[in-house]
Design a protein around this motif. Structure first.
Motif, PDB file in Angstrom:
ATOM      1  N   LEU A   1      19.338 -54.852  -9.023  1.00  0.00           N
ATOM      2  CA  LEU A   1      18.570 -56.017  -8.610  1.00  0.00           C
ATOM      3  C   LEU A   1      19.478 -57.231  -8.407  1.00  0.00           C
ATOM      4  O   LEU A   1      19.303 -58.003  -7.460  1.00  0.00           O
ATOM      5  CB  LEU A   1      17.506 -56.338  -9.660  1.00  0.00           C
ATOM      6  CG  LEU A   1      16.341 -55.360  -9.749  1.00  0.00           C
ATOM      7  CD1 LEU A   1      15.479 -55.682 -10.963  1.00  0.00           C
ATOM      8  CD2 LEU A   1      15.493 -55.396  -8.490  1.00  0.00           C
ATOM      9  N   LYS A   2      20.434 -57.386  -9.290  1.00  0.00           N
ATOM     10  CA  LYS A   2      21.341 -58.531  -9.209  1.00  0.00           C
ATOM     11  C   LYS A   2      22.130 -58.551  -7.908  1.00  0.00           C
ATOM     12  O   LYS A   2      22.474 -59.615  -7.389  1.00  0.00           O
ATOM     13  CB  LYS A   2      22.329 -58.512 -10.377  1.00  0.00           C
ATOM     14  CG  LYS A   2      21.778 -59.035 -11.690  1.00  0.00           C
ATOM     15  CD  LYS A   2      22.892 -59.067 -12.725  1.00  0.00           C
ATOM     16  CE  LYS A   2      22.396 -59.621 -14.049  1.00  0.00           C
ATOM     17  NZ  LYS A   2      23.485 -59.684 -15.051  1.00  0.00           N
ATOM     18  N   LEU A   3      22.437 -57.362  -7.386  1.00  0.00           N
ATOM     19  CA  LEU A   3      23.243 -57.282  -6.169  1.00  0.00           C
ATOM     20  C   LEU A   3      22.632 -58.093  -5.034  1.00  0.00           C
ATOM     21  O   LEU A   3      23.344 -58.686  -4.222  1.00  0.00           O
ATOM     22  CB  LEU A   3      23.383 -55.812  -5.729  1.00  0.00           C
ATOM     23  CG  LEU A   3      24.344 -54.942  -6.531  1.00  0.00           C
ATOM     24  CD1 LEU A   3      24.241 -53.499  -6.066  1.00  0.00           C
ATOM     25  CD2 LEU A   3      25.769 -55.450  -6.391  1.00  0.00           C
ATOM     26  N   ALA A   4      21.316 -58.135  -4.975  1.00  0.00           N
ATOM     27  CA  ALA A   4      20.651 -58.772  -3.839  1.00  0.00           C
ATOM     28  C   ALA A   4      20.192 -60.193  -4.118  1.00  0.00           C
ATOM     29  O   ALA A   4      19.792 -60.900  -3.192  1.00  0.00           O
ATOM     30  CB  ALA A   4      19.442 -57.925  -3.408  1.00  0.00           C
ATOM     31  N   VAL A   5      20.246 -60.637  -5.380  1.00  0.00           N
ATOM     32  CA  VAL A   5      19.630 -61.923  -5.727  1.00  0.00           C
ATOM     33  C   VAL A   5      20.252 -63.094  -4.975  1.00  0.00           C
ATOM     34  O   VAL A   5      19.552 -63.895  -4.359  1.00  0.00           O
ATOM     35  CB  VAL A   5      19.697 -62.173  -7.242  1.00  0.00           C
ATOM     36  CG1 VAL A   5      19.404 -63.622  -7.565  1.00  0.00           C
ATOM     37  CG2 VAL A   5      18.687 -61.292  -7.948  1.00  0.00           C
ATOM     38  N   ALA A   6      21.586 -63.228  -5.026  1.00  0.00           N
ATOM     39  CA  ALA A   6      22.225 -64.393  -4.408  1.00  0.00           C
ATOM     40  C   ALA A   6      21.950 -64.486  -2.907  1.00  0.00           C
ATOM     41  O   ALA A   6      21.455 -65.521  -2.431  1.00  0.00           O
ATOM     42  CB  ALA A   6      23.727 -64.377  -4.699  1.00  0.00           C
ATOM     43  N   PRO A   7      22.237 -63.434  -2.128  1.00  0.00           N
ATOM     44  CA  PRO A   7      21.929 -63.538  -0.695  1.00  0.00           C
ATOM     45  C   PRO A   7      20.435 -63.633  -0.422  1.00  0.00           C
ATOM     46  O   PRO A   7      20.025 -64.293   0.537  1.00  0.00           O
ATOM     47  CB  PRO A   7      22.516 -62.251  -0.100  1.00  0.00           C
ATOM     48  CG  PRO A   7      22.654 -61.308  -1.245  1.00  0.00           C
ATOM     49  CD  PRO A   7      22.911 -62.154  -2.441  1.00  0.00           C
ATOM     50  N   LEU A   8      19.615 -62.991  -1.258  1.00  0.00           N
ATOM     51  CA  LEU A   8      18.170 -63.065  -1.061  1.00  0.00           C
ATOM     52  C   LEU A   8      17.677 -64.502  -1.181  1.00  0.00           C
ATOM     53  O   LEU A   8      16.923 -64.984  -0.336  1.00  0.00           O
ATOM     54  CB  LEU A   8      17.453 -62.177  -2.088  1.00  0.00           C
ATOM     55  CG  LEU A   8      15.916 -62.258  -2.077  1.00  0.00           C
ATOM     56  CD1 LEU A   8      15.373 -61.644  -0.798  1.00  0.00           C
ATOM     57  CD2 LEU A   8      15.324 -61.573  -3.296  1.00  0.00           C
ATOM     58  N   VAL A   9      18.121 -65.202  -2.223  1.00  0.00           N
ATOM     59  CA  VAL A   9      17.712 -66.592  -2.406  1.00  0.00           C
ATOM     60  C   VAL A   9      18.187 -67.451  -1.240  1.00  0.00           C
ATOM     61  O   VAL A   9      17.428 -68.252  -0.680  1.00  0.00           O
ATOM     62  CB  VAL A   9      18.253 -67.149  -3.741  1.00  0.00           C
ATOM     63  CG1 VAL A   9      18.030 -68.654  -3.831  1.00  0.00           C
ATOM     64  CG2 VAL A   9      17.583 -66.453  -4.911  1.00  0.00           C
ATOM     65  N   PHE A  10      19.442 -67.286  -0.860  1.00  0.00           N
ATOM     66  CA  PHE A  10      20.002 -68.104   0.219  1.00  0.00           C
ATOM     67  C   PHE A  10      19.224 -67.938   1.514  1.00  0.00           C
ATOM     68  O   PHE A  10      18.764 -68.915   2.113  1.00  0.00           O
ATOM     69  CB  PHE A  10      21.476 -67.754   0.444  1.00  0.00           C
ATOM     70  CG  PHE A  10      22.128 -68.574   1.517  1.00  0.00           C
ATOM     71  CD1 PHE A  10      22.637 -69.824   1.224  1.00  0.00           C
ATOM     72  CD2 PHE A  10      22.218 -68.096   2.820  1.00  0.00           C
ATOM     73  CE1 PHE A  10      23.224 -70.604   2.232  1.00  0.00           C
ATOM     74  CE2 PHE A  10      22.793 -68.859   3.828  1.00  0.00           C
ATOM     75  CZ  PHE A  10      23.302 -70.116   3.530  1.00  0.00           C
ATOM     76  N   PHE A  11      19.064 -66.707   1.947  1.00  0.00           N
ATOM     77  CA  PHE A  11      18.409 -66.484   3.242  1.00  0.00           C
ATOM     78  C   PHE A  11      16.905 -66.743   3.173  1.00  0.00           C
ATOM     79  O   PHE A  11      16.315 -67.187   4.161  1.00  0.00           O
ATOM     80  CB  PHE A  11      18.711 -65.067   3.745  1.00  0.00           C
ATOM     81  CG  PHE A  11      20.115 -64.893   4.225  1.00  0.00           C
ATOM     82  CD1 PHE A  11      20.523 -65.433   5.432  1.00  0.00           C
ATOM     83  CD2 PHE A  11      21.054 -64.210   3.459  1.00  0.00           C
ATOM     84  CE1 PHE A  11      21.832 -65.289   5.878  1.00  0.00           C
ATOM     85  CE2 PHE A  11      22.363 -64.057   3.893  1.00  0.00           C
ATOM     86  CZ  PHE A  11      22.756 -64.603   5.105  1.00  0.00           C
ATOM     87  N   ALA A  12      16.287 -66.496   2.019  1.00  0.00           N
ATOM     88  CA  ALA A  12      14.855 -66.768   1.891  1.00  0.00           C
ATOM     89  C   ALA A  12      14.578 -68.264   1.992  1.00  0.00           C
ATOM     90  O   ALA A  12      13.640 -68.690   2.676  1.00  0.00           O
ATOM     91  CB  ALA A  12      14.326 -66.225   0.564  1.00  0.00           C
ATOM     92  N   ILE A  13      15.394 -69.086   1.315  1.00  0.00           N
ATOM     93  CA  ILE A  13      15.210 -70.534   1.382  1.00  0.00           C
ATOM     94  C   ILE A  13      15.524 -71.056   2.779  1.00  0.00           C
ATOM     95  O   ILE A  13      14.776 -71.870   3.342  1.00  0.00           O
ATOM     96  CB  ILE A  13      16.099 -71.239   0.339  1.00  0.00           C
ATOM     97  CG1 ILE A  13      15.667 -70.857  -1.091  1.00  0.00           C
ATOM     98  CG2 ILE A  13      16.048 -72.750   0.519  1.00  0.00           C
ATOM     99  CD1 ILE A  13      14.320 -71.364  -1.494  1.00  0.00           C
ATOM    100  N   LEU A  14      16.625 -70.586   3.371  1.00  0.00           N
ATOM    101  CA  LEU A  14      17.004 -71.026   4.712  1.00  0.00           C
ATOM    102  C   LEU A  14      15.894 -70.717   5.716  1.00  0.00           C
ATOM    103  O   LEU A  14      15.457 -71.591   6.481  1.00  0.00           O
ATOM    104  CB  LEU A  14      18.314 -70.351   5.123  1.00  0.00           C
ATOM    105  CG  LEU A  14      19.025 -70.862   6.384  1.00  0.00           C
ATOM    106  CD1 LEU A  14      20.498 -70.476   6.358  1.00  0.00           C
ATOM    107  CD2 LEU A  14      18.399 -70.310   7.664  1.00  0.00           C
ATOM    108  N   VAL A  15      15.442 -69.466   5.704  1.00  0.00           N
ATOM    109  CA  VAL A  15      14.405 -69.053   6.655  1.00  0.00           C
ATOM    110  C   VAL A  15      13.088 -69.777   6.377  1.00  0.00           C
ATOM    111  O   VAL A  15      12.375 -70.186   7.305  1.00  0.00           O
ATOM    112  CB  VAL A  15      14.212 -67.521   6.607  1.00  0.00           C
ATOM    113  CG1 VAL A  15      12.990 -67.100   7.418  1.00  0.00           C
ATOM    114  CG2 VAL A  15      15.462 -66.817   7.119  1.00  0.00           C
ATOM    115  N   SER A  16      12.767 -69.985   5.111  1.00  0.00           N
ATOM    116  CA  SER A  16      11.497 -70.631   4.773  1.00  0.00           C
ATOM    117  C   SER A  16      11.465 -72.075   5.251  1.00  0.00           C
ATOM    118  O   SER A  16      10.431 -72.558   5.726  1.00  0.00           O
ATOM    119  CB  SER A  16      11.262 -70.576   3.258  1.00  0.00           C
ATOM    120  OG  SER A  16      12.174 -71.408   2.568  1.00  0.00           O
TER     121      SER A  16
END
Length: 463
Positions: free
Chosen positions: A61-76
């Protein structure tokens, strides 16, 4: 309704698919049993196995957290350009975050004053120790801005990742059409991350066995005895917010059926309880929020924003009760002003919980503001995993609740979708690429487009 045709040999029956919630429950039960066996009979190999199974699940799960947060906030942020009255929606979202947090911290303080959780525990100040990481207002304010663009990702500093994503999103809005290639790439990467997280979440029942089993084997039931009142207070406080405050807000402010909210949001709440991370649960929280009738463009902003700042369990109920607990252990009397300070810190400083696992930073921030000994944090670290489950479930429920309330009050909620949303594991977790279609609000019908996003775990991002 006729049964689907059987594609197997004549006379054979398909093995019925076990619902995802049943798999999770089975994992919980099996974990408790194996943990009890490990502790009772000192089975070292099983203790190690449980630890490794849980650890591997969390690492995935940790593997995806950093990029997930970045792209989710950017796209949102960029998706807000598709929404009418975007600034109004953002301000209303923040306002309801604050309102529900104030109510939650009030409940935490009231329970603490009524039950005196630090009395009769047998714990003394010498049982505590200072945490390795402590939060302060100066650290919080200066820690928002990273010194470089790499460290926040390697150290999983979610608050700094959110800052960089917000800057990138606002810059993309200002660039307009020239930023379109970057936005297209960002949306594709986000879809890829969510797809990968879906595969990880399919392993959640196995991860549950390891996480729960190791917790029971390592801590045992005897530890809970010393913290019985405090543990009960946390669970009761979270339950009051979950099943008391939230239904009232839905009924009075949004004028929708509260039971239907829990039907639709339950898959996210359930995963949050098991894996203990709001950020890890964020994709499935967003999916169930959309299925409850919230427009995709608004949900894609509100849910990631809430996953890093909206923490009724970790940043409101828990620090309020913990401050009272620690003050009683150390013999410090709290005044009315101190209780008001706790409420202020809970509302303003909740984003600090995005930095580390659980509510450690938020708790140290609260204690340092009140002038309480930081050694008190050490008293609570042993019991933290047990408390973190219900705290995270409360966090995630609030992160889904506020977009529903704001959408209803702004008259953009799809009431038909809300009234027919289902808690079916297939509907909530099914692979979107195979059983649904990408799209906006149109996929919010009662049976939806399928779709699962998923995941959560005790990540450094939140509890």
């Amino acid at each position: 309704m006729p049964e689907p045709a059987d594609s197997g040999p004549k006379g054979s029956r398909r093995i019925p698919k076990v619902p995802f919630w049943a798999q999770i429950v089975a994992g919980l039960v099996l974990g408790v049993v194996l943990g009890w066996i490990t502790r009772s009979y000192d089975v070292r190999w099983l203790h190690t196995t449980l630890d490794q199974v849980g650890h591997i699940f969390v690492q995935l799960l940790k593997l995806a957290v950093a990029p997930l947060v970045f792209f989710a906030i950017l796209v949102s942020i960029t998706n807000l350009r598709k929404v009418n009255n975007a600034a109004r929606l953002a301000s209303r979202t923040l306002l309801w975050f604050m309102i529900t947090s104030l109510v939650a911290v009030g409940i935490g303080l009231l329970i603490g004053l009524l039950t005196n959780p630090g009395a009769g525990t047998g714990l003394t100040p010498k049982d505590g120790k200072k945490p390795e990481h402590a939060g302060s207002w100066l650290d919080f304010l200066t820690g928002i801005v990273p010194t470089d663009v790499i460290t926040p990702f390697t150290e999983l500093n979610v608050l700094q990742i959110v800052f960089m994503a917000a800057v990138a999103g606002i810059a993309a809005l200002k660039l307009g059409e020239r930023a379109k290639p970057i936005l297209t790439l960002s949306e594709s990467v986000l879809e890829l991350l969510q797809k990968a997280l879906w595969w990880v979440i399919r392993l959640a029942p196995i991860g549950t066995v390891g996480l729960i089993g190791y917790a029971i084997a390592d801590y045992g039931w005897d530890l809970i005895g010393k913290y019985a009142t405090f543990t009960a207070d946390i669970y009761i406080g979270c339950a009051l917010v979950l099943f008391g405050v939230y239904p009232l807000v839905l009924a009075l402010a949004a004028k929708v059926n509260p039971v239907q909210f829990f039907r639709g949001a339950w898959p996210a709440i359930q995963l949050a309880f098991v894996s203990r991370s709001s950020v890890g649960t964020m994709p499935v929280t967003q999916r169930v929020t959309e299925r409850l009738g919230v427009p995709k463009e608004y949900a894609s902003f509100a849910v990631p924003f809430g996953a890093t700042t909206k923490m009724d369990g970790c940043a409101a109920i828990y620090p309020a009760l913990a401050a009272i607990f620690i003050a009683q252990i150390f013999g410090v009397s709290l005044s009315i002003g101190d209780y008001l300070l706790i409420a202020f810190v809970s509302v303003v400083g909740s984003a600090a919980t995005a930095g580390l696992t659980g509510a450690t930073v938020m708790l140290t921030l609260t204690l340092s503001t009140l002038g309480l000994p930081l050694e008190g944090v050490g008293l609570l670290m042993a019991i933290d995993p047990i408390l973190d489950m219900v705290r995270t479930a409360t966090n995630v429920a609030g992160q889904a609740l506020v977009p529903v309330v704001v959408a209803a009050r702004e008259k953009i909620l799809d009431h038909r979708a809300y009234d027919t949303a289902t808690s079916s594991p297939v509907d909530a977790y099914e692979d979107q690429g195979e059983h649904g279609e990408r799209g906006g609000h149109g996929g919010h019908g009662g049976h939806g487009t399928g779709g699962g996003r998923t995941a959560d775990g005790p990540l450094p991002a939140t509890a």
